[in-house]
Design a protein around this motif. Sequence first.
Motif, mmCIF file in Angstrom:
data_model
loop_
_atom_site.group_PDB
_atom_site.id
_atom_site.type_symbol
_atom_site.label_atom_id
_atom_site.label_comp_id
_atom_site.label_asym_id
_atom_site.label_seq_id
_atom_site.Cartn_x
_atom_site.Cartn_y
_atom_site.Cartn_z
ATOM 1 N N ALA A 1 30.373 -1.927 7.983
ATOM 2 C CA ALA A 1 31.007 -1.200 9.091
ATOM 3 C C ALA A 1 30.402 -1.606 10.433
ATOM 4 N N ALA A 2 29.085 -1.785 10.454
ATOM 5 C CA ALA A 2 28.407 -2.171 11.695
ATOM 6 C C ALA A 2 28.811 -3.583 12.119
ATOM 7 N N ARG A 3 28.812 -4.515 11.162
ATOM 8 C CA ARG A 3 29.200 -5.898 11.494
ATOM 9 C C ARG A 3 30.642 -5.952 11.981
ATOM 10 N N ALA B 1 35.053 -11.684 4.170
ATOM 11 C CA ALA B 1 36.476 -11.341 4.262
ATOM 12 C C ALA B 1 36.669 -9.869 4.623
ATOM 13 N N LEU B 2 35.804 -9.020 4.081
ATOM 14 C CA LEU B 2 35.916 -7.591 4.378
ATOM 15 C C LEU B 2 35.469 -7.303 5.812
ATOM 16 N N ASP B 3 34.433 -8.011 6.258
ATOM 17 C CA ASP B 3 33.990 -7.844 7.655
ATOM 18 C C ASP B 3 35.150 -8.124 8.608
ATOM 19 N N GLU B 4 35.905 -9.183 8.332
ATOM 20 C CA GLU B 4 37.021 -9.566 9.197
ATOM 21 C C GLU B 4 38.173 -8.572 9.082
ATOM 22 N N GLU C 1 25.029 -1.135 2.149
ATOM 23 C CA GLU C 1 25.914 -2.290 2.400
ATOM 24 C C GLU C 1 27.234 -1.864 3.035
ATOM 25 N N ALA C 2 27.734 -0.713 2.660
ATOM 26 C CA ALA C 2 28.959 -0.209 3.301
ATOM 27 C C ALA C 2 28.696 0.034 4.789
ATOM 28 N N GLY C 3 27.540 0.627 5.082
ATOM 29 C CA GLY C 3 27.168 0.869 6.479
ATOM 30 C C GLY C 3 26.977 -0.429 7.242
#
Length: 250
Positions: A205-207, A167-170, A200-202
């Motif tokens: 952000a990359a995804r 959900a955060l990736d989107e 994981e934050a990085g």
Amino acid sequence: MKLTVVGCSGSFPSAESACSSYLVEADGFRLLLDMGNGALGELQRHCGLYDLDAIFLSHLHADHCIDMCAYFVARYYRHDGGRCDPIPVYGPEGTEHRLTTAYADTPTASSMSEVFDFHTVKPSTFEVGPFTVHTERVAHPVEAYGIRVEHGGKSLTYSGDTGTTPALDELARDTDLFLCEAAFTHGKEDIPDLHLNGREAGETAARAGARRLVLTHIPPWTDPQANLTDARAVFDGPVELAAPRVSYDI
Ligand SMILES: [Zn+2]
Ligand SMILES: [Zn+2]
């Protein structure tokens, strides 16, 4: 759109920073994201006590909302004897009850609603002043939301508190500035659905294809430089640590 870090300490305040609180401004409208411990004092460096137009609470852990009790006092018992009109407060189910209880039910159980206009957040898209806002449930032990704020073709995405979640990736897809929590340390704490570490934050952000990453919600007992290094190892874009009183034009 202008973002100002009011407070960015994770879980409890540090000597240098209040807990989570971020001021987002555009077209003269001021939206505050979270109001954790100590945020109300810091906020007054950036705008007047009564200059906020709306408040969003990502979740009801104290480090994200507890200064709403202090802000209630300021709005309800104004020095000039008046009472402030209610401003919109967007928060999870039960926000009014939670804040009222934290304030010890005085003067009455409905007093908070005289100065705050509570709206229950669900995963959705809605308008707040000049902003278009998207909210998504994120992975945390209590009902918690990430938020994407859009204005003038630009976007800011704030993770709130969360573990890794699609959900955060989107929510952060192609966002211009990704304000992402990194409370844990890679290789040290590994508790799912609670917090992210720097790596994981990085990776998030990359995804997501975020253009810029700002790490926040780092507790005083966590080494921020380690999290910064871990994020930079997996994300090619610019990465920095949030710091109080720093502003970004987005
Ligand atoms: Zn927190
Ligand atoms: Zn939390």
